[in-house]
Design a protein around this motif. Structure first.
Motif, short mmCIF file in Angstrom:
data_model
loop_
_atom_site.label_atom_id
_atom_site.label_comp_id
_atom_site.label_asym_id
_atom_site.label_seq_id
_atom_site.Cartn_x
_atom_site.Cartn_y
_atom_site.Cartn_z
N MET A 1 0.83 -1.21 0.00
CA MET A 1 0.00 0.00 0.00
C MET A 1 0.86 1.26 0.00
N GLY A 2 2.16 1.09 -0.19
CA GLY A 2 3.03 2.25 -0.36
C GLY A 2 3.69 2.73 0.91
N GLU B 1 6.61 2.75 3.61
CA GLU B 1 8.02 2.39 3.62
C GLU B 1 8.43 2.07 5.06
N VAL B 2 9.22 1.03 5.25
CA VAL B 2 9.59 0.62 6.60
C VAL B 2 10.59 1.59 7.21
N PRO C 1 5.19 13.98 0.71
CA PRO C 1 4.37 13.02 1.44
C PRO C 1 5.22 12.02 2.24
N ARG D 1 4.96 8.43 4.05
CA ARG D 1 4.11 7.24 4.24
C ARG D 1 5.00 6.11 4.76
N TYR E 1 0.80 8.47 7.68
CA TYR E 1 0.67 9.03 6.34
C TYR E 1 0.41 10.52 6.47
N ASP F 1 0.36 14.09 4.15
CA ASP F 1 0.35 14.62 2.79
C ASP F 1 -0.62 15.80 2.80
N CYS F 2 -0.85 16.40 1.65
CA CYS F 2 -1.88 17.42 1.68
C CYS F 2 -3.25 16.76 1.58
N VAL G 1 -5.09 14.90 3.54
CA VAL G 1 -5.39 13.56 4.04
C VAL G 1 -6.57 13.69 5.01
N THR H 1 -8.35 3.22 4.41
CA THR H 1 -7.07 2.51 4.46
C THR H 1 -7.13 1.37 5.47
N SER I 1 -7.54 4.36 -0.11
CA SER I 1 -6.21 4.92 0.08
C SER I 1 -5.65 5.41 -1.25
N ARG I 2 -5.03 6.58 -1.22
CA ARG I 2 -4.42 7.11 -2.44
C ARG I 2 -3.21 6.27 -2.84
N GLN J 1 0.50 5.43 -3.95
CA GLN J 1 1.78 6.09 -3.66
C GLN J 1 2.71 5.78 -4.81
#
Lengths: 390, 800
Positions: free
Chosen positions: A130-131, A133-134, A202, A204, A231, A233-234, A236, A244, B481-482, B484
């Motif tokens: 889902m984008g 990052e660890v 952003p 995430r 997350y 960002d603008c 949200v 989500t 969810s958007r 990425q």
């Protein structure tokens, strides 16, 4: 000049003797003996060849030709016999005794991943897709990152929500720390602050890791694991947070799982929510038949949702109260909310131009639900009979 | 917080059914942990009146009574108690009742006399732990009334879990407000009327706030001529329903008002307040106060106390002292209702380890505007329950008075932040319903005056939350969810750990996870080395008083436990941090990621196909070699070292160049002995940081050879001390003329055939030329050169 009858008879006798030996051979060793008998150094056919030199020159050619013919015949017989014997041997093997296929195979056990690692790996796979990052952070933290920057003011009861292990700063060599400023992180949320400071929107990220609380009993371990998501960002919105987490819950527990958001309080999010999923054991009914009470199973601390789920996970029989959700039909698995403006202030972000959400979950609780583990303490006892099951 | 539905029902009407109420509150963020119905098991127990009492023949104890239970005919009941008389009213269990203890009441014969019920004691009704004789009820009890109703036990109690930001939820009034906002029901304020008499209060007592930063308001009333006594049944029932014990009317009143309004009160015996002067001041350093729990407290200058002319009487907002407490002989009371600084109360409460109903509320923040209402409510109840008169006037010092603040909220921003279409009008009506007074509204935003009990609201975000909460989280849509589109960075450490996990899995090691604590004394017995530990100030146990400096002690202890369970073969590994108490520029301590493991018992699962063999050094080394090959670390050095916990004969450090990657070897016999482990345990511990730094995670293709290799074996006899690595180094060295592709050691022999102090090593050498097929003629001189070099450098002889 042609071959004399005597000579012919001699050659044929030798040849026939050799062929007879070959014919007689019943295995490869006998066949080899037959070959030596015929074609070996002093074999009957080889003898004929050696005798060529003793013949008058004019007899040599026809004699030699006849001997060669005999040799060729013997060789053909040899190879035929060899093939026959191989064929016989193969037939014998194919129709012969079987091995005992029921004897156990040579064992090569594979070592197992700890259920907590499994759960973290599975959760990270979902979130990374889902984008997210660890990100990682230290386990020995400063009060600032663990509390203050997360809007837990000093001398505020919100700090009681998390019993804190304090480091004896006198045991640290070098550095000069005031008492009470160094601690074991009580949650993975300090990673939020650190990553916000390190990155630009952003942002995430997802932060898995060990956390510590000064509390130990059947349902609380002084060390446990959380996974934190953030997350920023603008634009949200809370609606995106809901979308989500609903997706995350379906990915963890299956497509038919429903989520419920209840208002709650965490100092670093506002609005804040506790997130329940419909009970994965009884399907959200609380029992196999009966009313849905819409109550949360009591959890004293939502940021620490690793507590025992009671009895072994199993579907309740008809009418019986589901022990996993305690009859409520819901399981609390997540704390979440919109990032509090105070956190943005500490991280140097303008809350007028960015917004964001954060969520956290207890890995042990998820692992207990996924694998049907009924006692928190099993995770850290490392009984090999337990470990071998994952 | 326990909330009585009966009590709540006096404050807000109509009140939903308990389950519906629980659903509403949960939806609004007040977690309902339990719904408890009181008075269960009392269904067929009623108020009875004893009409007659005659001894049962042949018994010294039993009496036959006729008891009026409000039915057409009185019941005949045989009773063995002695503490009642004709005319008394007692709880009477009718036939068919099942008492809380499980006793079923049936008509039965006692000494030949039929008994149709049972007169009960408090214990039999589950109302007290023990009791002597029957429970005698008040004379005005209505005969036939269900006992639960008479005792006000027909109540439902909700156990609520209020979040720390909402101290206003810690009272019946506060919950009533929330219910009113959620359902539109009417909030009903009880009429509070204090009849004042006699001389003004100023003539009876005085108050001085000497530390206004810590005490923003102090109000007091004086009530004289009170009589100590038990509280009426209804008040006892409510206090008990909320988990408090009744301690007599003078004290119960303060607790009752606390549970009702959330405002903690204190009652002083005015005659014991020296000079009838109340001083709200800082404690002196070392000042002593014996608190109500009988403990002497040594105070500090950060403690706020309520004192009289001479001494501290109360640790303000936390706990009273013994000196001026009300007692059975008290007749004159000074009632305190005050507002204290939350942080100060919290510090005192924590410093003295005292967490009370009062400190719980003050440290979260009470409503300064509720001070006067609570005071008057208490004064009124006191007169009602204990008689007496209220002195004229009230002392009310309020140095901390603040104008209510106004907070502006933008409705469009609210919609954007929530992602929900909530109209301006809906937002406004939600906030008004919660008691936020709109002071100004223009162009899509409005300003609200924050009610004094909402200590949690000071910013726009707080109002947005209120709108979301009352609008309902369920009513906010789920937006996907958007996506990425930023490629995430490679997590090298995670990759290295995953590769390690795969290798260890293939070698049949299970992964373990231990608590990351350390035990300086216990671990030292295992590690047999000095270590610097990061210590905890508040450990839960002696053996967890530090953070670990090695993963091995916990793994080894687990090994012991597994052996005790009958396990014969064990392979475990673990990944985690160790903590080295050395401050750096960036962090208070050095956290070092490690991977460690242990192996013991047979090398392979027991099987009929081959004989059992114990695990040894070369199993561990082979596994680590496989891991290092996965990480493509290239040439490594396996160097004999000395470590406290490793057997000197096999203690080994593996290095890449000069960088240590980890250690391995057999556990030292003394370490094994300390743990009562058998011999033959092998351990390793790797440093993750250099592995991550040096690993080449992306393979690099090298051309597959196009010409065949030539294999030559060589067996040499060398002195025992010569290591295999030295021989191999020669074979791989310059004398190989670049033709030696690989060297494989395939046999090691020590014994009579090669002689004392010597050993034979056999290698398979693979020669290859990249550009052509090698002939024996080409190889022979190279091979001979290698043999010669082995002899020259290492004294090696060809084994004949």
């Amino acid at each position: 000049m042609s071959l004399s009858p005597e000579q012919r008879a001699r050659i044929e006798a030798a040849r026939d003797a050799a062929l007879a030996e070959i014919e007689k051979a019943s295995d490869e060793q006998a066949l080899e003996r037959a070959r030596v008998f015929a074609l070996g150094k002093s074999g009957v056919v080889s003898e004929l060849r050696r005798s060529i030199g003793r013949l008058p020159p004019e007899e040599r050619k026809p004699f030699g030709e006849a001997v060669n013919e005999a040799i060729a015949a013997v060789e053909v017989a040899l190879s035929r016999r060899k093939e026959d014997l191989e064929q016989q041997r193969l037939m014998a093997e194919l129709t012969g005794p079987r091995i005992d296929v029921t004897l156990p195979g040579r064992p090569r056990n594979l070592g197992r991943r700890h259920p907590i690692s499994r759960a973290i790996r599975d959760l990270l796979r979902i979130l990374e897709r889902m984008g997210f990052e660890v990100a990682q952070g230290p386990e020995v933290e400063l009060d600032y990152y663990n509390f203050e920057a997360l809007n837990f003011p000093k001398d505020h009861p919100a700090r009681d929500m998390q019993d804190t292990f304090f480091v004896d700063e006198r045991s640290i060599v070098g550095g000069n720390f005031a008492p009470g400023t160094v601690l074991l992180r009580t949650h993975t949320s300090p990673v939020q602050v650190r990553e916000l400071l390190r990155r630009r929107p952003p942002v995430r990220i997802v932060a898995p890791g060990r956390v510590y609380r000064c509390d130990s009993d059947q349902t609380h371990s002084p060390m446990f694991h959380q996974i934190e998501g953030l997350y920023v960002d603008c634009r949200v919105s809370f609606a995106e947070l809901k979308g989500t987490l609903a997706e995350v819950a379906r990915a963890i527990f299956g497509p038919e799982v429903r989520t419920r958001f209840r208002p709650s309080f965490f100092p670093f999010t506002e609005p804040s929510a506790e997130v329940d999923v419909s009970c994965v054991i009884c399907g959200g009914t609380g029992r196999s038949s009966g009313a849905d009470l819409h109550l949360a199973a009591p959890t004293p601390d939502p940021l620490r949702p690793e507590e025992s789920i009671g009895e072994p996970a199993r579907a309740p029989s008809d009418g019986e109260t589901c022990r996993v959700c305690k009859g409520t039909g819901w399981l609390e698995i997540l704390g979440a909310g919109m990032v509090d403006p105070e956190v943005f202030r500490h991280a140097g972000y303008d809350p007028e131009s960015v917004s964001g959400f954060a969520f956290g979950m207890g890995v042990e609780r998820i692992a207990m639900l996924r694998y049907g583990i009924d006692d928190l303490r099993l995770f850290f006892e490392n009984d090999s009979r337990f470990l071998a099951q994952f | 917080m326990r909330i009585s539905m009966r009590w709540l029902g006096e404050w807000v009407q109509p009140l939903p059914e308990p389950e519906e109420l629980a659903r509403l509150l949960t939806g609004a963020g007040i977690e309902v942990e339990a719904i408890e119905r009181l008075g269960q098991g009392l269904d067929r127990v009623v108020v009875g009146q004893v009409l007659s009492k005659t001894p049962v023949e042949g018994s010294t104890k039993l009496n036959l009574c006729t008891v009026d239970v409000g039915q057409a005919e009185p019941l005949s009941i045989v009773c063995g108690a002695a503490n009642y008389q004709v005319g008394d009213k007692v709880p009477t269990a009718l036939v068919g009742a099942v008492l809380p203890g499980g006793m079923r009441i049936e008509a039965r014969k006692l000494r030949g006399v039929m008994s149709h019920g049972m007169m009960c004691s408090a214990r039999e009704l589950g109302l007290s732990e023990e009791s002597e004789g029957l429970m005698i009820l008040e004379p005005d009890a209505m005969v036939g009334t269900p006992i639960a109703r008479h005792l006000e036990l027909d109540d439902v109690v909700l156990t609520l879990n209020a979040t720390p930001n909402r101290p206003d939820w810690l009272s019946h009034l506060g919950i009533a407000r929330e219910v009113a906002a959620l359902t539109g029901a009417r909030l009903i304020w009880p009429e509070v009327k204090v009849v004042e008499e006699g001389a003004p209060i100023e003539e009876k007592a005085s108050v001085a706030i000497e530390w206004p930063e810590r005490c923003g308001r102090y109000a007091a009333r004086v009530v004289e001529g009170v009589r100590f006594g038990p509280s009426p049944r209804w008040m006892q029932a409510r206090l008990e329903a909320c988990g408090m014990r009744s301690l007599g009317n003078l004290i119960d009143v303060t607790n009752y008002v606390l549970l009702e309004t959330g405002q903690p009160l204190h009652a002083f015996d005015l005659d014991r307040v020296g000079g009838a002067r109340i001083r709200v001041r800082a404690a002196g350093e070392g000042e002593r106060l014996v608190t109500l729990d009988g403990k002497e407290r040594i105070l500090s200058t950060d403690d706020l106390v309520i004192a009289d002319a001479e001494r501290a009487l109360v640790l303000a907002g936390v706990m009273g002292g013994e000196d001026a407490e009300v007692s059975e002989s008290t007749t004159r009371i000074l009632l305190e209702s005050a507002h204290f600084d939350p942080a100060g109360i919290r510090r005192s409460s924590r410093r003295h380890g005292l967490h009370t109903e009062s400190s719980h509320r003050f440290e979260r923040g009470c409503d300064p505007e509720a001070v006067r209402f609570a005071l008057d409510r208490a004064a009124q109840l006191l007169v009602q329950l204990a008689g007496g008169t209220v002195a004229r006037g009230v002392i009310d010092q309020y140095p901390g008075r603040r104008e209510p603040q106004a907070v502006r909220v933008r409705f469009e921003r609210t919609r954007k932040l929530l992602g929900a279409e909530i109209s301006d009008e809906k937002c406004r009506s939600i906030l008004r319903g919660l008691g936020f007074e709109e002071v100004e509204a223009e162009g899509g935003s409005a300003s609200y005056r924050v009610p004094s009990f909402r200590v949690d609201v000071s910013r726009e975000a707080d109002l947005v939350e209120e709108i979301a909460r009352i609008h309902g989280y369920d009513a906010i849509p789920e937006t996907p969810s958007r996506p990425q589109l930023v490629a995430p960075a490679e997590d090298r450490q995670a990759r290295v750990v995953e590769l390690a996990a795969e290798v260890f899995s293939a070698w049949d090691l299970d992964e373990a996870v231990h608590l990351a604590f350390g035990d300086p004394e216990g671990d030292a017995k295992i590690l047999r080395e000095e270590g610097e530990y990061l210590l905890l100030r508040n450990p839960l146990a002696e053996h967890q008083r530090a953070m670990r400096i090695s993963l091995l002690p916990a793994l080894l202890r687990t090994a012991v436990e597994n052996l005790n369970r009958g396990v014969e073969r064990l392979g475990l590994w673990e990944q985690g941090k160790v903590f080295l108490p050395r401050a750096t520029r960036d962090a208070p301590v050095r956290e070092e990621e490690r991977i460690a493991g242990i192996l013991l018992g047979p090398a392979l699962p027991r099987t009929w196909t081959e004989p059992e063999r114990p695990v040894d050094f070369y199993d561990v080394k082979g596994m680590l070699e496989a891991l290092f090959a996965e990480l493509r670390l290239g040439e490594l050095r396996w160097v004999p070292v000395e470590r406290g916990f490793l057997h000197p004969r096999s203690a080994c450090e593996v290095r890449a160049g000069d960088v240590p990657l980890g250690i391995l070897g057999e556990l030292h016999p003394l370490s094994a002995q300390a743990l009562e482990l058998p011999r033959g345990v092998f351990v390793f511990e790797l440093f993750v940081e250099p592995l991550v730094r040096l690993a080449r995670l992306t393979p690099r293709y090298q051309g597959v050879p196009r010409f065949p290799a030539v294999l030559r074996d060589i067996a040499v006899v060398v002195p025992r001390e010569v290591s295999a690595a030295e021989v191999e180094a020669v074979l791989r060295g310059p004398k190989g003329a670049g033709l030696v592709e690989s060297v494989l050691l395939f046999d090691v022999y020590e014994g009579p055939q090669v002689g004392e102090g010597r050993k034979s090593l056999a290698f398979a050498i693979r020669y290859r030329h990249p550009d052509r097929t090698l002939s024996d003629r080409e190889i022979q001189p190279v091979h001979d050169a290698l043999v010669a070099e082995l002899h020259r450098a290492l004294g090696a002889e060809l084994r004949g």
